[in-house]
Design a protein around this motif. Structure first.
Motif, PDB file in Angstrom:
ATOM      1  N   GLU A  30       0.516  94.097  15.693  1.00 53.23           N
ATOM      2  CA  GLU A  30      -0.121  94.861  14.626  1.00 53.23           C
ATOM      3  C   GLU A  30      -1.612  94.571  14.712  1.00 53.23           C
ATOM      4  N   ILE A  31      -2.405  95.606  14.961  1.00 52.27           N
ATOM      5  CA  ILE A  31      -3.850  95.450  15.132  1.00 52.27           C
ATOM      6  C   ILE A  31      -4.546  96.092  13.944  1.00 52.27           C
ATOM      7  N   SER A  32      -5.439  95.317  13.328  1.00 51.79           N
ATOM      8  CA  SER A  32      -6.161  95.793  12.145  1.00 51.79           C
ATOM      9  C   SER A  32      -7.660  95.700  12.392  1.00 51.79           C
ATOM     10  N   PHE A  33      -8.377  96.709  11.933  1.00 51.08           N
ATOM     11  CA  PHE A  33      -9.832  96.732  11.998  1.00 51.08           C
ATOM     12  C   PHE A  33     -10.372  96.741  10.574  1.00 51.08           C
ATOM     13  N   TYR A  34     -11.250  95.781  10.276  1.00 51.76           N
ATOM     14  CA  TYR A  34     -11.846  95.670   8.947  1.00 51.76           C
ATOM     15  C   TYR A  34     -13.352  95.885   9.062  1.00 51.76           C
ATOM     16  N   LEU A  36     -10.350  94.774  21.602  1.00 49.01           N
ATOM     17  CA  LEU A  36     -11.751  95.214  21.643  1.00 49.01           C
ATOM     18  C   LEU A  36     -11.864  96.580  22.301  1.00 49.01           C
ATOM     19  N   LEU A  37     -11.139  96.794  23.399  1.00 51.71           N
ATOM     20  CA  LEU A  37     -11.167  98.092  24.073  1.00 51.71           C
ATOM     21  C   LEU A  37     -10.713  99.202  23.130  1.00 51.71           C
ATOM     22  N   VAL A  38      -9.651  98.927  22.381  1.00 53.41           N
ATOM     23  CA  VAL A  38      -9.122  99.942  21.465  1.00 53.41           C
ATOM     24  C   VAL A  38     -10.089 100.174  20.301  1.00 53.41           C
ATOM     25  N   ALA A  39     -10.687  99.100  19.797  1.00 51.81           N
ATOM     26  CA  ALA A  39     -11.654  99.244  18.695  1.00 51.81           C
ATOM     27  C   ALA A  39     -12.800 100.162  19.107  1.00 51.81           C
ATOM     28  N   LEU A  40     -13.325  99.970  20.302  1.00 50.22           N
ATOM     29  CA  LEU A  40     -14.426 100.811  20.769  1.00 50.22           C
ATOM     30  C   LEU A  40     -13.954 102.237  21.033  1.00 50.22           C
ATOM     31  N   GLU A  41     -12.788 102.367  21.612  1.00 52.40           N
ATOM     32  CA  GLU A  41     -12.236 103.682  21.906  1.00 52.40           C
ATOM     33  C   GLU A  41     -12.062 104.514  20.631  1.00 52.40           C
ATOM     34  N   ARG A  42     -11.636 103.873  19.549  1.00 52.98           N
ATOM     35  CA  ARG A  42     -11.320 104.591  18.313  1.00 52.98           C
ATOM     36  C   ARG A  42     -12.501 104.714  17.357  1.00 52.98           C
ATOM     37  N   HIS A  43     -13.431 103.751  17.406  1.00 56.41           N
ATOM     38  CA  HIS A  43     -14.417 103.698  16.327  1.00 56.41           C
ATOM     39  C   HIS A  43     -15.880 103.627  16.769  1.00 56.41           C
ATOM     40  N   LEU A  59     -10.097  97.441   4.788  1.00 57.38           N
ATOM     41  CA  LEU A  59      -9.371  97.883   5.977  1.00 57.38           C
ATOM     42  C   LEU A  59      -9.868  99.253   6.432  1.00 57.38           C
ATOM     43  N   LEU A  60     -10.215  99.339   7.722  1.00 58.09           N
ATOM     44  CA  LEU A  60     -10.637 100.604   8.315  1.00 58.09           C
ATOM     45  C   LEU A  60      -9.447 101.317   8.954  1.00 58.09           C
ATOM     46  N   GLU A  61      -8.636 100.564   9.679  1.00 58.60           N
ATOM     47  CA  GLU A  61      -7.465 101.147  10.339  1.00 58.60           C
ATOM     48  C   GLU A  61      -6.493 100.034  10.705  1.00 58.60           C
ATOM     49  N   ARG A  62      -5.216 100.390  10.705  1.00 56.25           N
ATOM     50  CA  ARG A  62      -4.182  99.472  11.196  1.00 56.25           C
ATOM     51  C   ARG A  62      -3.157 100.291  11.974  1.00 56.25           C
ATOM     52  N   PHE A  63      -2.740  99.757  13.095  1.00 57.73           N
ATOM     53  CA  PHE A  63      -1.680 100.432  13.839  1.00 57.73           C
ATOM     54  C   PHE A  63      -0.797  99.396  14.525  1.00 57.73           C
TER      55      PHE A  63
END
Length: 374
Positions: free
Chosen positions: A74-78, A147-154, A32-36
């Motif tokens: 709940e959005i999770s990035f792995y 996808l927009l949030v993933a790019l914005e954050r990471h 897990l990289l991030e979850r919010f």
């Protein structure tokens, strides 16, 4: 049969790109990289809840009472190690355990030889199912915002990011991706053919768990970010007071036609309504048209996804339902945008879900419009 063979002989499954096992939750959590969590500020108004309690048997069969009042996800990035991405199914497979991350859809599940191709750098899998990946509502409402949030954050973490997509994307998909590549210079698109297997060393897996499929997008921030993305992609500025009255025809659709549409159109055009068929308009024109709408009358259908582009709190939406197909996806969009909203229940769906607007409902519509427009 194929699942049994692949489970008994994993090398056979790997050779023919069939992976019946799913990666364990414990394994995923270790990467897990991030979850919010994000949720709406607004709630479904009481009058709309009452309507759904009275008429929403279809929705209640999937989401038992009480009615879901808010959107929440709940959005999770792995950040995963070496993976396969399978062109025939759209699945992501974690190579180290031979288990899939994104489940194989049943309509694409089969043994198949694929041509292996390596993609360098970080990969994001946006293939989706072979059939249905261009569905207008689901592309915009379900997958684009994470996808927009993933790019914005990471995105800043990576020198090269490749987004895997299917061939022959719809124009609105190409516009969204083109805008993203202009924002993130390290981002590029890579088309994956059906008979290809992509190998990558790193993959960013995006998982979105929503509280209800009819509460998408799940927040005011999400819906406004989606609208802003497409306005920026087309260079459209939503300004000025909305002034257009729109009737959305489904004449280009295969299902859910209004059988007495001519009678309905006659009434509406006398009140200054334009008849538009969004499916016959280019997407930039759709975005611009809906940003100028002060009132919309439409049968339930994907064209109402364009409520995303209306000006917040400045439109009245009248949605016509067949009596046996009522769900709240577009009611929720109107709620997120702060719009006035009127649902009207019409006749029972017939062949291909076509239905008629009874005389009594036409009179109800007249009353709503008279109140609104005077």
């Amino acid at each position: 049969m194929q699942s049994q063979l692949a489970s008994r002989w994993p090398k056979l499954g790997r050779a023919f790109n069939f992976f019946p096992a799913e990666a364990s939750r414990q394994l995923l959590e270790s990467k897990l990289l991030e979850r919010f969590v994000e949720q709406s500020t607004c709630s479904m108004p009481a009058d709309r809840v009452d309507f759904l309690q009275a008429h929403g048997a279809l929705e209640q069969s999937r989401y038992p009472l009480p009615i879901t009042l808010k959107g929440r996800a709940e959005i999770s990035f792995y950040r995963l190690g070496p993976c396969y991405v399978l062109g025939h199914s759209g699945s992501t497979v974690l190579i180290e355990v031979g288990a899939q991350i994104q489940s194989i859809a049943r309509n694409t599940t089969k043994f198949q030889r694929l041509v292996t191709r390596k993609v360098e750098g970080l990969v994001i899998n946006r293939l989706g199912m072979r059939r249905g990946h261009k569905h207008y509502y689901h592309f915009i409402m379900d997958g684009l915002y994470p996808l927009l949030v993933a790019l914005e954050r990471h995105a800043h973490r990576f020198d090269a990011i490749t987004v895997l997509v299917r061939p022959e994307l719809a124009s609105y998909q190409l516009a969204a991706y083109a805008h993203l590549t202009s924002l993130y210079p390290q981002l590029r698109l890579e088309v994956v053919e059906e008979r290809e297997r992509i190998v990558c060393d790193e993959l960013l897996h995006i998982d979105e768990a929503q509280n209800c499929e009819y509460r998408a997008p799940f927040s005011e921030r999400a819906i406004e970010k989606l609208a802003a993305t497409f306005r920026a992609a087309y260079g459209i500025v939503a300004s000025g007071r909305p002034h257009r009255r729109l009737y959305l025809s489904r004449k280009d659709a295969k299902i859910r036609h209004i059988l007495n549409e001519n009678e309905l159109i006659l009434r509406l055009t006398m009140l200054g309504f334009e008849v538009v068929c969004p499916g016959e308009m280019d997407h930039a024109t759709q975005v611009r048209t809906f940003s100028e709408a002060e009132m919309i009358v439409s049968a339930h259908g994907a064209a109402l996804s364009n409520l995303v582009f209306t000006q917040a709190g400045r439109c009245h939406v009248v949605e016509l339902f067949s009596s046996d197909y009522i769900q709240s996806a577009y009611m929720w969009l109107a709620t997120l945008k702060g719009h006035r909203y009127t649902p009207l229940v019409c006749g029972e769906g017939q062949s291909h879900q076509h239905f008629e607007v009874p005389h009594q409902v036409l009179e109800e519509l007249d009353a709503v419009l008279e109140t609104e427009l005077t």
